[in-house]
Design a protein around this motif. Structure first.
Motif, short mmCIF file in Angstrom:
data_model
loop_
_atom_site.label_atom_id
_atom_site.label_comp_id
_atom_site.label_asym_id
_atom_site.label_seq_id
_atom_site.Cartn_x
_atom_site.Cartn_y
_atom_site.Cartn_z
N ARG A 265 0.83 -1.21 0.00
CA ARG A 265 0.00 0.00 0.00
C ARG A 265 0.86 1.25 0.00
O ARG A 265 0.60 2.21 -0.74
N ILE A 266 1.91 1.26 0.82
CA ILE A 266 2.80 2.42 0.87
C ILE A 266 3.55 2.58 -0.44
O ILE A 266 3.71 3.70 -0.95
N LYS A 267 4.01 1.47 -0.99
CA LYS A 267 4.73 1.51 -2.27
C LYS A 267 3.83 2.07 -3.38
O LYS A 267 4.27 2.91 -4.17
N LYS A 268 2.58 1.64 -3.43
CA LYS A 268 1.64 2.12 -4.43
C LYS A 268 1.35 3.61 -4.23
O LYS A 268 1.29 4.38 -5.19
N PHE A 269 1.21 4.03 -2.98
CA PHE A 269 0.96 5.44 -2.69
C PHE A 269 2.12 6.31 -3.14
O PHE A 269 1.92 7.38 -3.73
N ILE A 270 3.34 5.85 -2.89
CA ILE A 270 4.51 6.63 -3.29
C ILE A 270 4.64 6.68 -4.81
O ILE A 270 4.99 7.72 -5.38
N GLU A 271 4.32 5.58 -5.48
CA GLU A 271 4.38 5.58 -6.94
C GLU A 271 3.33 6.51 -7.55
O GLU A 271 3.61 7.19 -8.54
N GLU A 272 2.15 6.56 -6.95
CA GLU A 272 1.10 7.42 -7.48
C GLU A 272 1.30 8.88 -7.11
O GLU A 272 0.94 9.77 -7.88
N ASN A 273 1.84 9.15 -5.94
CA ASN A 273 1.94 10.52 -5.44
C ASN A 273 3.38 10.96 -5.24
O ASN A 273 3.64 11.89 -4.48
N GLY A 274 4.31 10.31 -5.90
CA GLY A 274 5.73 10.63 -5.71
C GLY A 274 6.09 12.02 -6.15
O GLY A 274 6.94 12.68 -5.54
N ASP A 275 5.45 12.51 -7.20
CA ASP A 275 5.76 13.85 -7.69
C ASP A 275 5.23 14.94 -6.76
O ASP A 275 5.72 16.06 -6.76
N LYS A 276 4.23 14.62 -5.95
CA LYS A 276 3.65 15.59 -5.02
C LYS A 276 4.42 15.68 -3.70
O LYS A 276 4.24 16.62 -2.95
N LEU A 277 5.24 14.70 -3.44
CA LEU A 277 6.01 14.69 -2.20
C LEU A 277 7.21 15.63 -2.30
O LEU A 277 7.85 15.71 -3.34
N ASN A 278 7.50 16.31 -1.23
CA ASN A 278 8.67 17.17 -1.17
C ASN A 278 9.90 16.28 -1.01
O ASN A 278 9.93 15.45 -0.12
N GLU B 12 11.25 15.94 2.48
CA GLU B 12 10.42 15.28 3.47
C GLU B 12 10.01 13.87 3.04
O GLU B 12 9.31 13.18 3.77
N ALA B 13 10.42 13.46 1.87
CA ALA B 13 10.01 12.16 1.35
C ALA B 13 10.65 11.03 2.13
O ALA B 13 11.77 11.13 2.60
N VAL B 14 9.91 9.98 2.24
CA VAL B 14 10.41 8.78 2.89
C VAL B 14 11.14 7.96 1.84
O VAL B 14 10.62 7.72 0.76
N ARG B 15 12.33 7.53 2.17
CA ARG B 15 13.08 6.73 1.22
C ARG B 15 12.65 5.28 1.35
O ARG B 15 12.68 4.70 2.43
N VAL B 16 12.26 4.71 0.24
CA VAL B 16 11.79 3.33 0.21
C VAL B 16 12.78 2.53 -0.63
O VAL B 16 13.07 2.87 -1.77
N ALA B 17 13.28 1.46 -0.04
CA ALA B 17 14.21 0.59 -0.76
C ALA B 17 13.42 -0.53 -1.41
O ALA B 17 12.50 -1.08 -0.81
N GLU B 18 13.76 -0.85 -2.62
CA GLU B 18 13.12 -1.95 -3.33
C GLU B 18 13.55 -3.28 -2.71
O GLU B 18 14.74 -3.52 -2.53
N VAL B 19 12.60 -4.11 -2.40
CA VAL B 19 12.89 -5.42 -1.82
C VAL B 19 12.82 -6.51 -2.88
O VAL B 19 13.52 -7.50 -2.81
N ASP B 20 11.96 -6.31 -3.85
CA ASP B 20 11.75 -7.32 -4.88
C ASP B 20 12.98 -7.52 -5.63
O ASP B 20 13.77 -7.94 -6.07
#
Length: 164
Positions: free
Chosen positions: A140-153, A156-164
């Motif tokens: 859910r968080i990964k999908k939210f960041i992909e959809e709203n990544g351009d709106k995040l500062n 302040e953005a949370v860094r998400v590491a790819e696990v896959d």
């Protein structure tokens, strides 16, 4: 992705609690004398509990199991995943403690096969539910960041590491 979702595992847990409540009313010897309960109790060297079917404590036990089933069914139908993200780790911790206490002490109230087997099943179910809830939250968080990544500062953005 997992084979069963957290929601389906929660429905299975509700169904299991309802079945336990039904058998407490209908024929508690099915639960008390089941092969797995006796086998696990003997393997852990715990007292084997056999109750008379007219024991009034079986009625309150059935009501307790039915209440546990309903208390999970209502938030599940309301799609309240945050409730389960907080309650499942707490249950897991408490049932670990209860199983350990049941095994370590020789109290006639807590040190028996029924307490240990029920705690064992709750630990197993809640561990499966907890892992699936964590996995689903990650997606859910990964999908939210992909959809709203351009709106995040970016600051302040949370860094998400790819696990896959």
């Amino acid at each position: 992705m997992q084979f069963l979702s957290a929601r389906s595992l929660l429905y299975v847990r509700v169904l299991l609690l309802a079945i336990i409540a039904f058998f407490c009313i209908k024929d508690p010897s099915v639960l008390l004398e089941s092969g797995f309960a006796v086998l696990l109790g003997q393997a852990m060297q715990l007292n084997i509990i056999l109750l008379d079917t007219s024991n009034p404590l079986i009625g309150i036990t059935a009501v307790t199991f039915a209440t546990l089933a309903i208390s999970d069914l209502i938030p599940l139908l309301a799609d309240n995943i945050e409730y389960f993200e907080t309650i499942v780790p707490t249950r897991l911790f408490l049932y670990f403690g209860l199983a350990a206490y049941s095994y370590v002490t020789k109290s006639p109230i807590f040190s028996n096969n029924i307490i240990f087997v029920y705690s064992f099943f709750e630990i197993w179910f809640n561990f499966l539910i907890y892992n699936n809830l964590r996995d689903e939250r990650y997606y859910r968080i990964k999908k939210f960041i992909e959809e709203n990544g351009d709106k995040l500062n970016p600051d302040e953005a949370v860094r998400v590491a790819e696990v896959d």
